[in-house]
Structures are given as structure tokens and as C-alpha cells.
Design an enzyme around this catalytic site. Structure first.
Site, PDB file in Angstrom:
ATOM      1  N   SER A   1     -14.050  -7.193  -3.100  1.00 39.44           N
ATOM      2  CA  SER A   1     -13.764  -8.211  -2.083  1.00 39.44           C
ATOM      3  C   SER A   1     -15.059  -8.675  -1.418  1.00 39.44           C
ATOM      4  O   SER A   1     -15.871  -7.867  -0.993  1.00 39.44           O
ATOM      5  CB  SER A   1     -12.836  -7.651  -0.994  1.00 39.44           C
TER       6      SER A   1
ATOM      7  N   GLN B   1     -17.439  -3.347  -1.203  1.00 35.30           N
ATOM      8  CA  GLN B   1     -17.178  -2.008  -1.720  1.00 35.30           C
ATOM      9  C   GLN B   1     -17.045  -2.077  -3.232  1.00 35.30           C
ATOM     10  O   GLN B   1     -16.082  -2.650  -3.751  1.00 35.30           O
ATOM     11  CB  GLN B   1     -15.871  -1.486  -1.103  1.00 35.30           C
ATOM     12  N   GLY B   2     -17.997  -1.505  -3.932  1.00 31.93           N
ATOM     13  CA  GLY B   2     -17.961  -1.538  -5.395  1.00 31.93           C
ATOM     14  C   GLY B   2     -17.438  -0.231  -5.960  1.00 31.93           C
ATOM     15  O   GLY B   2     -18.221   0.613  -6.415  1.00 31.93           O
TER      16      GLY B   2
ATOM     17  N   SER C   1     -13.794  -0.009  -7.667  1.00 35.70           N
ATOM     18  CA  SER C   1     -12.920  -0.237  -8.823  1.00 35.70           C
ATOM     19  C   SER C   1     -13.681  -0.843  -9.994  1.00 35.70           C
ATOM     20  O   SER C   1     -14.618  -1.625  -9.813  1.00 35.70           O
ATOM     21  CB  SER C   1     -11.780  -1.181  -8.448  1.00 35.70           C
TER      22      SER C   1
ATOM     23  N   GLU D   1      -9.794   3.912   5.822  1.00 29.25           N
ATOM     24  CA  GLU D   1      -9.161   2.618   5.610  1.00 29.25           C
ATOM     25  C   GLU D   1      -7.761   2.561   6.213  1.00 29.25           C
ATOM     26  O   GLU D   1      -7.211   1.503   6.389  1.00 29.25           O
ATOM     27  CB  GLU D   1      -9.029   2.336   4.111  1.00 29.25           C
TER      28      GLU D   1
HETATM   29  C1  LIG Z   1      -6.553  -7.805  -2.514  1.00 30.34           C
HETATM   30  C2  LIG Z   1      -7.323  -6.711  -3.183  1.00 30.34           C
HETATM   31  C3  LIG Z   1      -8.560  -6.370  -2.721  1.00 30.34           C
HETATM   32  C4  LIG Z   1      -9.285  -5.348  -3.330  1.00 30.34           C
HETATM   33  N1  LIG Z   1     -10.546  -5.081  -2.881  1.00 30.34           N
HETATM   34  C5  LIG Z   1     -11.275  -4.129  -3.485  1.00 30.34           C
HETATM   35  C6  LIG Z   1     -12.618  -3.860  -3.085  1.00 30.34           C
HETATM   36  O1  LIG Z   1     -13.143  -4.495  -2.180  1.00 30.34           O
HETATM   37  N2  LIG Z   1     -13.325  -2.930  -3.731  1.00 30.34           N
HETATM   38  C7  LIG Z   1     -12.781  -2.187  -4.737  1.00 30.34           C
HETATM   39  O2  LIG Z   1     -13.455  -1.309  -5.254  1.00 30.34           O
HETATM   40  N3  LIG Z   1     -11.508  -2.403  -5.164  1.00 30.34           N
HETATM   41  C8  LIG Z   1     -10.754  -3.362  -4.566  1.00 30.34           C
HETATM   42  N4  LIG Z   1      -9.470  -3.612  -5.003  1.00 30.34           N
HETATM   43  C9  LIG Z   1      -8.977  -2.882  -6.153  1.00 30.34           C
HETATM   44  C10 LIG Z   1      -7.879  -1.895  -5.874  1.00 30.34           C
HETATM   45  O3  LIG Z   1      -8.370  -0.773  -5.214  1.00 30.34           O
HETATM   46  C11 LIG Z   1      -7.231  -1.547  -7.215  1.00 30.34           C
HETATM   47  O4  LIG Z   1      -6.668  -2.732  -7.743  1.00 30.34           O
HETATM   48  C12 LIG Z   1      -6.158  -0.494  -7.109  1.00 30.34           C
HETATM   49  O5  LIG Z   1      -6.717   0.748  -6.763  1.00 30.34           O
HETATM   50  C13 LIG Z   1      -5.349  -0.374  -8.400  1.00 30.34           C
HETATM   51  O6  LIG Z   1      -6.159  -0.223  -9.513  1.00 30.34           O
HETATM   52  P1  LIG Z   1      -5.915  -1.145 -10.801  1.00 30.34           P
HETATM   53  O7  LIG Z   1      -5.968  -2.543 -10.356  1.00 30.34           O
HETATM   54  O8  LIG Z   1      -6.857  -0.722 -11.844  1.00 30.34           O
HETATM   55  O9  LIG Z   1      -4.448  -0.858 -11.263  1.00 30.34           O
HETATM   56  P2  LIG Z   1      -3.987   0.387 -12.150  1.00 30.34           P
HETATM   57  O10 LIG Z   1      -4.528   1.626 -11.620  1.00 30.34           O
HETATM   58  O11 LIG Z   1      -4.168   0.075 -13.580  1.00 30.34           O
HETATM   59  O12 LIG Z   1      -2.434   0.350 -11.837  1.00 30.34           O
HETATM   60  C14 LIG Z   1      -1.489  -0.477 -12.532  1.00 30.34           C
HETATM   61  C15 LIG Z   1      -0.098  -0.054 -12.094  1.00 30.34           C
HETATM   62  O13 LIG Z   1       0.117   1.309 -12.500  1.00 30.34           O
HETATM   63  C16 LIG Z   1       0.467   2.111 -11.391  1.00 30.34           C
HETATM   64  N5  LIG Z   1      -0.090   3.455 -11.559  1.00 30.34           N
HETATM   65  C17 LIG Z   1      -1.353   3.809 -11.887  1.00 30.34           C
HETATM   66  N6  LIG Z   1      -1.496   5.130 -11.858  1.00 30.34           N
HETATM   67  C18 LIG Z   1      -0.308   5.652 -11.490  1.00 30.34           C
HETATM   68  C19 LIG Z   1       0.180   6.965 -11.280  1.00 30.34           C
HETATM   69  N7  LIG Z   1      -0.587   8.054 -11.399  1.00 30.34           N
HETATM   70  N8  LIG Z   1       1.467   7.105 -10.901  1.00 30.34           N
HETATM   71  C20 LIG Z   1       2.263   6.020 -10.738  1.00 30.34           C
HETATM   72  N9  LIG Z   1       1.871   4.763 -10.945  1.00 30.34           N
HETATM   73  C21 LIG Z   1       0.594   4.575 -11.298  1.00 30.34           C
HETATM   74  C22 LIG Z   1      -0.147   1.400 -10.210  1.00 30.34           C
HETATM   75  O14 LIG Z   1       0.492   1.753  -9.002  1.00 30.34           O
HETATM   76  C23 LIG Z   1       0.048  -0.055 -10.582  1.00 30.34           C
HETATM   77  O15 LIG Z   1       1.343  -0.463 -10.236  1.00 30.34           O
HETATM   78  C24 LIG Z   1      -8.738  -4.643  -4.417  1.00 30.34           C
HETATM   79  C25 LIG Z   1      -7.469  -4.988  -4.879  1.00 30.34           C
HETATM   80  C26 LIG Z   1      -6.763  -6.010  -4.284  1.00 30.34           C
HETATM   81  C27 LIG Z   1      -5.413  -6.361  -4.805  1.00 30.34           C
END
Ligand SMILES: Cc1cc2nc3c(=O)[nH]c(=O)nc-3n(C[C@H](O)[C@H](O)[C@H](O)COP(=O)(O)OP(=O)(O)OC[C@H]3O[C@@H](n4cnc5c(N)ncnc54)[C@H](O)[C@@H]3O)c2cc1C
Lengths: 394, 377
Positions: A161, A126-127, A129, A244
């Protein structure tokens, strides 16, 4: 109110259980004979399920699915968990890409992609993020320009992932940079062997390499691989993000974790007593069991609401939040129960249970980030269920 | 597979909420915190009886509603949300115990008058020993060979005990525990008023060689008196858990509405995540607790092997939930939340009292631990 399944459903369960027992015994034979690498082994298992008609339970028959009832779907996941059956490998294909194609795909896409998802001949990632778009997914910037009969894609995805072993990717791209951010996104199906794609595995906090960076440099994707309308990808992605968050199947895994924890606490000696003899340990375990049971009965409420169409179900964000919190509490308690041995590295000869508690701890940490963070689940509950005002400008 | 409220149950819930809104007010409870305690007036009690609430889950042959445990719990939930005092719940528990015990003569003698509101019954289990529940009961029943007996002991925190016609008293019998039905005017029985922090009237019951007949013991058809006592305590606990759920969802609703309206820094306070995430956590607890309650009710009806542990799960979980939701409700209202005029402290008081009744969360966790040690061991 009752939790019993119909006679037909119970007959179905009995048939499946009998099949499962035999199939697992056969599969274990293959494993013992050393049949292939873990990926190959999983494929073998999945193909078995598929051929016997126990995969793609919700999907149309025309594309290899079963069109099974909701209760049969639940029974299959219950029985698989109960038997501690091997997992299916193609999670993203089965829970995200597949359902998206079922719901929104063209006839040609359905025929082309669905059967091979089920057999795990083609694995999916899944692309979504990107470095600049995680919680705020609609801010994504990977650019796709439509040129005649194909898109040209440039940009970067991250945390993808399983990208390094995947054949296909469900990809969100920006096709109209001038439109409001939710209105210029398109949903594409991308062949991971396309020229211009580079995959770099990232090491996660637990030490494993499962998620990746994916770079796109003038990657061509045929127009026929677009799902839904041009610039209409956001709505489609939203509808499957909810896929999901299924309820009941996740709970059964928690039951297994809890049982192992209880047994650990009953074996670990602390001076003149066992860990389980300590009130703090015991009560934490019981409290987790309460929460697990609460999730289970919540799952029954949701399932019933789905069956009756009453709309009385409880938001999936709530279950996702509780599930990930509970996993982490269990994982932390595992280390607490391990006591001094919690600090021992996996490679050290003194390690407890081959390091499963340490590994489980790091594994659990990802659950409150992947698939939407716990903070975002809180927002969804506060705004979507309680009707509180938006916390940020949207 | 049907784990939703039925149409009839939805109706019961809506009717109960409307009836209590029209006929009861939290102001009565506020006044009751200063003397004298708030009680349900006899006209209202008669109306409640006339609507069939008291005997909702009792057999039809004695005039009951023949509904399941969940229907009774729905009424208890509405009572909690409306801050109705406890006698509704103790009465439903007492009549359910009478109904489901195998003692037909007691059942036939009392149940109709009780569910019609003409007579009042209550349960007397707890004693002043710092514990809860049947296991620590020390009140002693001595039985002579002719079947006559005497009962001695002291019970505390007995709801609806002032003027009760029938006390179902937990006691240690020669061969185990049991519930004994004692008339309110029995010689040797005396009642001293007690009072709860939430303004509810409870009593201490002194039993000083109170005479009874062995037919007054609530035993199952196969003569098991202890099981009847334990089940009665479980019915009561699950109804109290429902009351706690009612408190929790009422406070959550009030606070959520306030968070949408109250503006600070130019925005509704509900747009601040420190506020909205707290409320989201409250909702999580309410929904998990509700799911446990439904599970426990069903298990009691079906006499499922895990019924005790599910009752404990519901009571423990909802005890904690009602207290934490009420406390955050008070906090999120700011200064006004700390006033006598606002209802939040009334909910918090009742939450604290009911959380500490019929076994607190730790008591029920310990009971569940015994069960889990068996099933995981
Ligand atoms: C094990 C794992 C597998 C994954 N697999 C995939 C995958 O296959 N495909 C894919 O596309 N993505 C994948 N992801 C990505 C995942 O969906 C994102 O990491 C997640 O949505 C958070 O985005 P970010 O990492 O940019 O963090 P950010 O959005 O930058 O968040 C950083 C912190 O700020 C907080 N925050 C952000 N916005 C708000 C708000 N409005 N209110 C309160 N707090 C907030 C968050 O909760 C977090 O604590 C995976 C992540 C993990 C850990």
C-alpha cells in the site's frame, strides 16, 4: 467497575478538544484557500498535530513522542474521531514501522527515523506480502545477501500500500534460505529511492490505485538499516502485526458509518414509505449498532486489562474480525437501502450521494483481506484462544 | 477507567461455579423433563440464601450485599452455566425491584425475609397476547378514592409461582403502568401450573378482582410507578441475558474440549476448519455478548440515559448467541450430540426458552430502534 476518566484525564480532554476545534478551523481556511494537493494538505494537518504534542502519544519523548498514558492515547483518538478530524497520512509509519523501531531499533535508527515519521516528512510502506507469500508470510522469498557492510536485495513484493508515494519501506527479506522458514528472515528499512527499485501501481477492485508491486533488482541496503538480529526478523514482524489491530479508534469510525446509514434509510422513499419503516432494514441497522457497541465495550475491557496488566484482554484477532465483518455488512446494507439506485454508476447523473455507497462497498471488501484475512483471524482465534489443534502443518 | 471484573467479582464467580458444581447436577434437569419438573430443593435454596446470593445487589441496611448489578449478573451467569432453574434470577430481580423502588414500607416489610430465603417473591408481567413486556400489559387495577383497589387479569409464564408468598404483578393503573405487590394467599388469586420446554415449572396466575391497597404499588420516591416497573423488567432482562451468557460459554467450552479429543480421519476434528472456524465464531459472539452485558449492568447502576438500549442490546445479542452456540454444539458433537444423555439439548432447551422470555431478540431490536431513531434523527 467504571468508565469514567480521572480529573486529570478529563482536563487533558478539554484542552485537546479546545485545541482541536481551533486547529480544524484554521486548517479548513488553508484548504479553502486551495493549499496544495491532498498529500500536502495531510502533511500540513499532521505537522499541526505533531507540533501541538498530540502525535506519537505512546513513543518516547527523546524521539518526538509524548510518553502519554494509555488513557490519554484513547482520549486523543476518541476526540479526533468525534470531531471528524482529517486522518493522519502516514499510517504504516505511525502504526507499523514506527512502533517496530521504538521497540527493536538501534539508537541511531530511532534518532534518524522516528521524528520524520511523526512529521510525515517521510512516508512509509510495508513490504511484507509477496506473490507466493500472503497468509503464509514466512514463505517469503525476496532474497537479501549480506556483502560486507550492506545487503543486496533481489525479488518482488506485492500489495504494498502506498509504495508509489513512500520514502521508506519496512521490508522482510530472506537471508538464510537453508534455515527453517521462520528462522531465515531479516527485517530491513529500505530507502525507496535506492537504485534498482521499481514500483508499479496496481488498480484495485474499486478502481483506485493504492497498492503496488515493488521489484528489487540488486538493491543495496546498508547493514545499519537492519532491525534486530540477522535472521531474527520474523519475531519482530510478528510483534508489530499486533499493533495493527487496535480496538477503540476503529469503533468510532463505525459509529459515523452507522449514523449515515440510518439517515440514508430515513430519507430514501420506497413508494408510500421510507426505507427505515421496513422491519428488515431497521432491524439490520439495530443489530449492527449492537455489534458496534459490543466492540466498543470490548475495547474498554481490553484497555482496562492493558492498564491493570491483568492479562484478561481478548485477542486482537477477534476485534479485527468483527470490525471487518461489520464494515462489510454496513456497506452491503448501504447498497440495499439505496434500492434501484444501487446499480447506478458514479459518472451517471442519477447517482445517489455522488456514488459514496458504491465506493464504500468496494472499500470495505479490502478489510477482510488486508492485515491478515478473516480466515486467518479465525485460525488465530481457534488456535490461539480456544487452543484447538493447528489446521495445517506449520 | 476500570472495565474489568474486580478481584471480589472474580472470587464470586469462582465460588459460585464451584458451589453449583458440588450442589447441583444437570441430571436433575434431565429427569425433570419427565414429570415432575426440576425445582431447587428447599435445603439448597436456604444455602444459596445463606451465601448472600439472593440479596447480593440489595442495600446493606436490609441485610443485602450492596454489590453492583454486575455481581448479580455474575451469579446469574454461573446459574446458566450450571443449568440451575430460574427462581434464583426471578428472585434477584424481584428483590432488586423492591430495593430500588421508593416504597420504603414494602421494602422494609419483605426484603429481609426474601433474601434470607424464608419467603419467596416473583414477578408476573407477561400475558397471553403474543407479546412481551410492560407496554402490552392489560391486567387492570381499579382504585377507589379511599385508596383501596382491585386487580383483574391473567399472567402467564410466571417463574417460581407455585407457593410464592409475594407476586409483583404488572398492571394498568388509572394513571399509567405499575407493579403491585400481591400476597400469594390473596383472595381471588389462583395459580395453574404451566411447564416450559426445558422442564422448568412456571405458572399461570389468575387475578379475579384481587383486593389491594394503594401502598402495595411500587412507586419511586417521586411517585413514578411506571418507571419502577420498567426498571424491574430491565433488571430481570439483564439477569436473564447473563444466564444466556452462562449457557453459551458452557456449551462452547464443552464443545471445544470435545473437538480437541474426538479423532476422525486420523486427526482431532478441531483441526478441520469447518469445525474450528465455527467455534471461533461462537467465541466472537460470546465475547461481544459479554461486553454488551457488562455495559448494560454498568448503565443500570449509573442510571445512564442509554441503559434501556444497552439492556436490549445484551438481551437480544445473547438470546441469539445462546441458541446458535447450543445448536452448533449439538451439531459438532455428531451422533452423540443428538442423544438424551448428553447435556447439550438441556442447554439448547433453556437457551430457546430464555431467548423467548422477557422479549425475544426481535422485540429488543424494535425497542432499540425507537431509541436510535431519536439519537440519529
Ligand atoms: C487493501 C489491501 C492492502 C494491503 N496492504 C498491504 C501492505 O501494505 N503490505 C503488505 O505487505 N501486504 C498488504 N496486503 C496484502 C495482504 O496482507 C494479503 O493479501 C493477505 O495477507 C492475504 O494474502 P494473499 O493475498 O496471498 O492471499 P492467500 O494467502 O493466497 O489467501 C487466499 C485465500 O485463501 C485463504 N487461506 C489462506 N491460508 C489459509 C489457511 N491456513 N486457512 C484458511 N484459509 C486460508 C485466505 O483467507 C484467502 O481467502 C494488502 C491487501 C489488501 C487487500
Amino acid at each position: 467497575m467504571d468508565l469514567t476518566f480521572s480529573v486529570q484525564d478529563e482536563a487533558f480532554r478539554a484542552r485537546f478538544r479546545a485545541w482541536l476545534e481551533e486547529a480544524m478551523a484554521e486548517y479548513k481556511e488553508v484548504m479553502r484557500a486551495g493549499g496544495g494537493n491532498p498529500l500536502e494538505q495531510s502533511r500540513v494537518w499532521q505537522a499541526k498535530l505533531y507540533e501541538a504534542g498530540y502525535l506519537g502519544m505512546a513513543w518516547p519523548r527523546a524521539y518526538g513522542g509524548q510518553e502519554a498514558s494509555l488513557t490519554e492515547q484513547v482520549i486523543v483518538s476518541e476526540e479526533l474521531a468525534r470531531a471528524k478530524a482529517p486522518g493522519t497520512i502516514n499510517t504504516i509509519g505511525l502504526t507499523i514501522a514506527g512502533p517496530t523501531i521504538v521497540q527493536h531499533g538501534t539508537e541511531a535508527q530511532k534518532q534518524r527515523f522516528l521524528p520524520k515519521i511523526l512529521t510525515a516528512e517521510e512516508l512509509w510502506c510495508q513490504g511484507f506480502s509477496e506473490p507466493g507469500a500472503g497468509s503464509d508470510l514466512p514463505a517469503l522469498r525476496t532474497r537479501a545477501e549480506l556483502k560486507d557492510d550492506h545487503f543486496v536485495v533481489n525479488g518482488q513484493k506485492v500489495w504494498t500500500s502506498g509504495a508509489f508515494f513512500s520514502n521508506w519501506c519496512a521490508l522482510l527479506v530472506r537471508t538464510d534460505p537453508s534455515a527453517p522458514k521462520r528462522k531465515g528472515i531479516t527485517y530491513l528499512l529500505c530507502d525507496m529511492k535506492s537504485p534498482g527499485i521499481e514500483v508499479r501501481p496496481l488498480r484495485n477492485a474499486g478502481g483506485g490505485s493504492h497498492f503496488c508491486e515493488v521489484f528489487f533488482d540488486d538493491v543495496k541496503i546498508p547493514r545499519e538499516n537492519m532491525v534486530g538480529e540477522l535472521h531474527g526478523g520474523w519475531q519482530i514482524a510478528r510483534s508489530t502485526l499486533e499493533h495493527e489491530r487496535s480496538g477503540l479508534s476503529g469503533v468510532i469510525a463505525l459509529e459515523g458509518n452507522l449514523e449515515r446509514l440510518w439517515q440514508l434509510a430515513s430519507t430514501i422513499q420506497r413508494g408510500d414509505h421510507k426505507a427505515i419503516d421496513e422491519v428488515m432494514v431497521r432491524h439490520q441497522l439495530v443489530q449492527m449498532w449492537f455489534e458496534k457497541e459490543g466492540l466498543r465495550y470490548l475495547g474498554f475491557r481490553n484497555l482496562s486489562a492493558q492498564i491493570s496488566g491483568s492479562g484478561a484482554g481478548v485477542s486482537g484477532s477477534l476485534g479485527k474480525l468483527v470490525n471487518s465483518q461489520l464494515r462489510q455488512k454496513m456497506a452491503s446494507l448501504g447498497l440495499e437501502i439505496a434500492g434501484p439506485l444501487a446499480s447506478v454508476a458514479k459518472k451517471s447523473p442519477h447517482v445517489l450521494d455522488r456514488g459514496r455507497w458504491q465506493a464504500g462497498y468496494f472499500d470495505a471488501l479490502g478489510y477482510s483481506i488486508g492485515g491478515g484475512t478473516s480466515e486467518i483471524m479465525h485460525n488465530a482465534i481457534a488456535e490461539g484462544v480456544l487452543g484447538l489443534p493447528h489446521s495445517a502443518d506449520q | 477507567m476500570d472495565f474489568e471484573l474486580s478481584e471480589e467479582q472474580n472470587l464470586i464467580r469462582d465460588v459460585a461455579a464451584r458451589f453449583l458444581e458440588d450442589n447441583w447436577s444437570s441430571d436433575i434437569r434431565r429427569k425433570g423433563l419427565d414429570e415432575p419438573p426440576a425445582t431447587i430443593p428447599s435445603e439448597l435454596w436456604s444455602e444459596i440464601a445463606a451465601m448472600g446470593w439472593l440479596g447480593i445487589s440489595v442495600g446493606e441496611d436490609v441485610g443485602g450485599g450492596a454489590q453492583d448489578m454486575l455481581s448479580a449478573a455474575i451469579l446469574a451467569e454461573a446459574a446458566g452455566a450450571a443449568l440451575l432453574p430460574g427462581p434464583l434470577i426471578s428472585t434477584m430481580a424481584a428483590v432488586t425491584a423492591l430495593d430500588r423502588s421508593g416504597n420504603q414500607s414494602l421494602r422494609n416489610a419483605h426484603i429481609r425475609a426474601l433474601i434470607q430465603g424464608d419467603k419467596r417473591a416473583t414477578l408476573a408481567v407477561e400475558e397471553a397476547n403474543g407479546c412481551w413486556g410492560p407496554d402490552r400489559v392489560e391486567a387492570r387495577a381499579v382504585l377507589a378514592s379511599d385508596g383501596s383497589g382491585t386487580l383483574t387479569g391473567t399472567k402467564i409464564l410466571v417463574p417460581d409461582g407455585d407457593g410464592a408468598d409475594l407476586f409483583l404483578v404488572a398492571a394498568r393503573l388509572p394513571d399509567g403502568l405499575g407493579l403491585i405487590a400481591i400476597a400469594g394467599d390473596a383472595p381471588g388469586l389462583s395459580v395453574t401450573p404451566m411447564r416450559r420446554m426445558d422442564g422448568q415449572a412456571v405458572v399461570e396466575v389468575q387475578l379475579d378482582g384481587v383486593p389491594f391497597d394503594e401502598n402495595a404499588i411500587l412507586a419511586s420516591t417521586d411517585g413514578d410507578a411506571e418507571r419502577v416497573l420498567r426498571e424491574a423488567y430491565d433488571f430481570w432482562s439483564v439477569l436473564l441475558a447473563a444466564d444466556l451468557l452462562g449457557i453459551s460459554s458452557a456449551v462452547l467450552e464443552i464443545t471445544t474440549e470435545y473437538a480437541k479429543e474426538r479423532v476422525q480421519f486420523g486427526r482431532p476434528i478441531g483441526s478441520f476448519q469447518a469445525v474450528s472456524h465455527k467455534l471461533a465464531d461462537n467465541l466472537v459472539d460470546v465475547e461481544i455478548g459479554r461486553s454488551l452485558l457488562y455495559g448494560a449492568c454498568l448503565a443500570l447502576d449509573e442510571e445512564a440515559p442509554d441503559r434501556e438500549v444497552l439492556v436490549s442490546a445484551a438481551k437480544a445479542y445473547l438470546s441469539d448467541t445462546a441458541v446458535s452456540v447450543s445448536e452448533s454444539g449439538l451439531q459438532l458433537h455428531g451422533g452423540i450430540g443428538y442423544t438424551w444423555e448428553l447435556d447439550i439439548h438441556l442447554y439448547l432447551r433453556q437457551a430457546r426458552c430464555n431467548a423467548a422470555s422477557l422479549g425475544d431478540a426481535a422485540h429488543h431490536r424494535e425497542r432499540a430502534a425507537t431509541y436510535l431513531a431519536d439519537s440519529f434523527g
